[in-house]
Design a protein around this motif. Structure first.
Motif, PDB file in Angstrom:
ATOM      1  N   TYR A 100     -30.335 -49.080  41.232  1.00 42.91           N
ATOM      2  CA  TYR A 100     -28.967 -49.598  41.160  1.00 42.91           C
ATOM      3  C   TYR A 100     -28.662 -50.468  42.368  1.00 42.91           C
ATOM      4  O   TYR A 100     -27.718 -51.229  42.378  1.00 42.91           O
ATOM      5  CB  TYR A 100     -27.960 -48.454  41.059  1.00 42.91           C
ATOM      6  N   GLY A 101     -29.480 -50.326  43.398  1.00 38.18           N
ATOM      7  CA  GLY A 101     -29.337 -51.146  44.578  1.00 38.18           C
ATOM      8  C   GLY A 101     -30.562 -50.938  45.436  1.00 38.18           C
ATOM      9  O   GLY A 101     -31.385 -50.071  45.114  1.00 38.18           O
ATOM     10  N   PRO A 102     -30.735 -51.711  46.505  1.00 37.48           N
ATOM     11  CA  PRO A 102     -31.917 -51.530  47.340  1.00 37.48           C
ATOM     12  C   PRO A 102     -32.045 -50.097  47.864  1.00 37.48           C
ATOM     13  O   PRO A 102     -33.145 -49.589  47.992  1.00 37.48           O
ATOM     14  CB  PRO A 102     -31.681 -52.513  48.492  1.00 37.48           C
ATOM     15  N   VAL A 103     -30.936 -49.474  48.184  1.00 39.72           N
ATOM     16  CA  VAL A 103     -30.974 -48.095  48.677  1.00 39.72           C
ATOM     17  C   VAL A 103     -30.645 -47.127  47.552  1.00 39.72           C
ATOM     18  O   VAL A 103     -31.156 -46.003  47.505  1.00 39.72           O
ATOM     19  CB  VAL A 103     -29.969 -47.910  49.838  1.00 39.72           C
ATOM     20  N   GLY A 258     -32.491 -59.612  36.291  1.00 43.70           N
ATOM     21  CA  GLY A 258     -32.408 -59.599  37.745  1.00 43.70           C
ATOM     22  C   GLY A 258     -31.842 -58.341  38.374  1.00 43.70           C
ATOM     23  O   GLY A 258     -31.663 -58.319  39.590  1.00 43.70           O
ATOM     24  N   GLY A 259     -31.558 -57.302  37.610  1.00 44.96           N
ATOM     25  CA  GLY A 259     -31.104 -56.046  38.189  1.00 44.96           C
ATOM     26  C   GLY A 259     -29.905 -56.203  39.085  1.00 44.96           C
ATOM     27  O   GLY A 259     -28.878 -56.737  38.668  1.00 44.96           O
ATOM     28  N   PHE A 260     -30.060 -55.775  40.358  1.00 44.64           N
ATOM     29  CA  PHE A 260     -28.902 -55.817  41.264  1.00 44.64           C
ATOM     30  C   PHE A 260     -28.742 -57.156  41.954  1.00 44.64           C
ATOM     31  O   PHE A 260     -27.948 -57.297  42.866  1.00 44.64           O
ATOM     32  CB  PHE A 260     -28.972 -54.678  42.289  1.00 44.64           C
ATOM     33  N   ASN A 261     -29.530 -58.183  41.552  1.00 40.48           N
ATOM     34  CA  ASN A 261     -29.355 -59.504  42.147  1.00 40.48           C
ATOM     35  C   ASN A 261     -28.204 -60.241  41.469  1.00 40.48           C
ATOM     36  O   ASN A 261     -28.096 -60.218  40.250  1.00 40.48           O
ATOM     37  CB  ASN A 261     -30.628 -60.329  41.975  1.00 40.48           C
ATOM     38  N   GLY A 266     -26.817 -63.998  48.034  1.00 38.67           N
ATOM     39  CA  GLY A 266     -25.910 -63.414  49.012  1.00 38.67           C
ATOM     40  C   GLY A 266     -24.932 -62.401  48.483  1.00 38.67           C
ATOM     41  O   GLY A 266     -24.230 -61.761  49.262  1.00 38.67           O
ATOM     42  N   ILE A 267     -24.830 -62.230  47.178  1.00 32.64           N
ATOM     43  CA  ILE A 267     -23.856 -61.255  46.694  1.00 32.64           C
ATOM     44  C   ILE A 267     -24.535 -60.183  45.836  1.00 32.64           C
ATOM     45  O   ILE A 267     -24.086 -59.856  44.751  1.00 32.64           O
ATOM     46  CB  ILE A 267     -22.699 -61.921  45.920  1.00 32.64           C
ATOM     47  N   GLU A 268     -25.658 -59.648  46.350  1.00 26.52           N
ATOM     48  CA  GLU A 268     -26.338 -58.580  45.609  1.00 26.52           C
ATOM     49  C   GLU A 268     -25.562 -57.279  45.730  1.00 26.52           C
ATOM     50  O   GLU A 268     -24.817 -57.075  46.684  1.00 26.52           O
ATOM     51  CB  GLU A 268     -27.753 -58.362  46.152  1.00 26.52           C
ATOM     52  N   GLY A 269     -25.789 -56.407  44.785  1.00 25.25           N
ATOM     53  CA  GLY A 269     -25.153 -55.099  44.892  1.00 25.25           C
ATOM     54  C   GLY A 269     -25.183 -54.362  43.577  1.00 25.25           C
ATOM     55  O   GLY A 269     -25.513 -54.944  42.526  1.00 25.25           O
ATOM     56  N   MET A 273     -25.650 -54.755  38.746  1.00 26.32           N
ATOM     57  CA  MET A 273     -26.463 -53.929  37.847  1.00 26.32           C
ATOM     58  C   MET A 273     -25.575 -53.291  36.781  1.00 26.32           C
ATOM     59  O   MET A 273     -25.869 -53.336  35.584  1.00 26.32           O
ATOM     60  CB  MET A 273     -27.143 -52.849  38.693  1.00 26.32           C
ATOM     61  N   LEU A 274     -24.431 -52.727  37.232  1.00 25.17           N
ATOM     62  CA  LEU A 274     -23.518 -52.079  36.278  1.00 25.17           C
ATOM     63  C   LEU A 274     -22.957 -53.100  35.310  1.00 25.17           C
ATOM     64  O   LEU A 274     -22.865 -52.849  34.107  1.00 25.17           O
ATOM     65  CB  LEU A 274     -22.371 -51.390  37.023  1.00 25.17           C
ATOM     66  N   LEU A 275     -22.600 -54.264  35.843  1.00 27.29           N
ATOM     67  CA  LEU A 275     -22.009 -55.307  34.996  1.00 27.29           C
ATOM     68  C   LEU A 275     -22.976 -55.718  33.891  1.00 27.29           C
ATOM     69  O   LEU A 275     -22.609 -55.788  32.710  1.00 27.29           O
ATOM     70  CB  LEU A 275     -21.665 -56.517  35.876  1.00 27.29           C
ATOM     71  N   LYS A 276     -24.242 -55.936  34.273  1.00 23.84           N
ATOM     72  CA  LYS A 276     -25.238 -56.362  33.280  1.00 23.84           C
ATOM     73  C   LYS A 276     -25.502 -55.274  32.263  1.00 23.84           C
ATOM     74  O   LYS A 276     -25.579 -55.518  31.049  1.00 23.84           O
ATOM     75  CB  LYS A 276     -26.535 -56.735  34.001  1.00 23.84           C
TER      76      LYS A 276
END
Lengths: 324, 168
Positions: A100-103, A258-261, A266-269, A273-276
């Motif tokens: 869902y995110g890098p972490v 693109g997952g969380f990209n 500059g606006i990853e998060g 992911m949830l939106l897609k």
């Protein structure tokens, strides 16, 4: 021991979090689906319980839980109750490797994609056990129908996923996502448009959603493998189906969108992911209430005569291009 | 870490053993199949313990997702009833033979492990997929191809058999 605890505690947190996440998603999507259906087909949908009927899924859940658990006569009781549990438990594991995110990834392992595919194959087993153990001819017929569908649609799905892992050289979902970083042009939907379409269609077949919901058409086909299940026995199958839907849409957005990209750098998060994922889920709901159900031979023909050759062609073309 | 590995080994052994006992003792074929599946899950766990998650997930994907469903269909088509000939009590001789047949390989393997321990007693290192692919298409190319030829022959044979049946 300490190193082990360091691994175990985040994993436990992730497991509990995915359980909560699954429950929440099921609650919200049951409501959304009924509301969307109401708007698409020009009927009110739930309106009685709470403002705009928002409490409806909660009440439905309560109703399901308070009903009596029935075991049919001469049914194989242990197997009969094993089946819904077997269909539910693997779904919880499926949420662990989704980034869902890098972490914000439950379990960053090298074989995340394979883990999802491996544990989602338990579903077929659960379905056939449920159908057989019900001691009911409709149950057995429904199970045979459902399993032949699940097994058939798994093949093009695997082939399209394989094309992506050919391109990236990894099965790690986090790595696949980071390779699509930067701007929207790096998303794999532009490099693998055919794979995306095949995945989208196979996704409907895998999760038993309309127009491919012959596995569990409620009244028209005597519901199939879960005819005999009452109360939470049915509830677990139902939850598992919603769980699979969310997992499949998440995997689709990781592999192709693109997952969380974000679309611009500059606006990853996690919100992307949830939106897609939710956009894909809404698409699934939209399709369900728009298209009529296909016949069973049509369903299998679409798979074996169109999706499978196209997916094979796509895989070979991908391999060829990579080699060149 | 080592203690945890030993506990995990014990748990997986227990899963494998209980599954296999269920598989051979139950009178219903479907329950026996469930026992077999339990055993397969335990074996997948063993693969995980040996740091080969790829093998473990493949075991789950192929054996549980595909092969067991196939066996299930075969069982349903045979219409095996609970009160079949095999459902009754077997003579004592069968049990003795069965025990001997199980103990013989176990004793042989155990003796081998005890007398000729393998070099790698250290913590196993995970084999990456790249290494696995290189191995399959590099040094182990011939066995890999031979296996695929065997599978091809089996598939062609199955198609041929059903073809004849349809013609009648």
């Amino acid at each position: 021991m300490n190193a082990f605890l360091q691994h175990l505690i985040p994993l436990l947190i992730a497991a509990v979090a995915s359980m909560v996440w699954l429950g929440l998603n099921a609650l919200v999507w049951v409501y959304c689906e009924r509301k969307f259906a109401g708007h698409i087909q020009r009927r009110p949908g739930p309106f009685e319980v709470g403002p705009h009927g928002v409490l409806q899924p909660l009440i439905d859940g309560l109703k399901l839980m308070s009903k009596q658990l029935l075991t049919p006569d001469n049914a194989d009781a242990p197997l009969y109750w094993l089946a819904p549990i077997l269909s539910m438990v693997p779904v919880l594991l499926l949420y662990l490797p989704i980034p869902y995110g890098p972490v914000l990834t439950g379990m960053n392992i090298n074989l995340g994609l394979l883990l999802i595919l491996a544990f989602s194959s338990f579903n077929g087993l659960a379905v056939i056990l449920a159908g057989w153990a019900s001691n009911n001819k409709w149950g057995v017929l429904g199970a045979a129908r459902a399993v032949s569908q699940t097994v058939a649609y798994e093949i093009p799905l695997l082939l399209t996923v394989l094309a992506i892992s050919f391109m990236t050289g990894t099965l790690n979902l986090v790595d696949i996502t980071t390779m699509q970083g930067g701007h929207i042009g790096n998303w794999f939907i532009w490099k693998q448009p055919l794979a995306f379409l095949i995945f989208l269609v196979a996704m409907f077949g895998e999760t038993n959603r309309a127009p491919f919901d012959l596995a569990e058409a409620e009244s028209e086909l005597t519901a199939g493998f879960h005819t005999e299940y009452s109360s939470m026995g049915f509830g677990l199958f139902f939850l598992a189906e919603y769980g699979y839907m969310v997992v499949m849409c998440s995997v689709c957005s990781v592999l192709f969108l693109g997952g969380f990209n974000g679309p611009i750098p500059g606006i990853e998060g996690w919100w992307w992911m949830l939106l897609k994922t939710y956009a894909l889920l809404s698409f699934m709901v939209w399709v369900r209430w728009t298209f009529p159900r296909v016949r069973f031979d049509q369903l299998l023909n679409i798979n074996w005569k169109w999706l499978l050759p196209l997916a094979t062609f796509n895989l070979l073309a991908t391999a060829l291009i990579i080699k060149l | 870490m080592e203690v945890m590995a030993k506990i995990a080994f014990g748990v997986y052994t227990l899963v494998i053993l209980s599954g296999s006992i269920l598989a051979v003792t139950s009178s219903s074929l479907v329950r026996a199949l469930v026992g077999l599946i339990t055993t397969l899950v335990g074996v997948a766990g063993m693969y995980l313990l040996l740091a080969t998650p790829f093998m473990a997930f493949m075991q789950l994907l192929i054996y549980i997702g595909a092969v067991s469903v196939l066996i299930f269909f075969a069982v349903m088509l045979t219409r095996a009833e609970k009160g079949g000939d095999e459902g009754g009590k077997a003579p004592m001789k069968t049990y003795v033979y069965g025990l001997a047949a199980t103990m013989a390989p176990a004793a042989l393997l155990g003796w081998l492990i005890m007398t000729k321990p393998v070099d790698s007693v250290a913590v196993p290192v995970e084999v990456t997929i790249k290494q696995l692919g290189d191995g399959l298409l590099g040094s182990y190319f011939l066995p890999f191809e031979l296996i695929s030829v065997i599978l091809m022959v089996a598939m062609a044979g199955a198609v041929l058999l059903t073809w004849e049946k349809r013609g009648k």
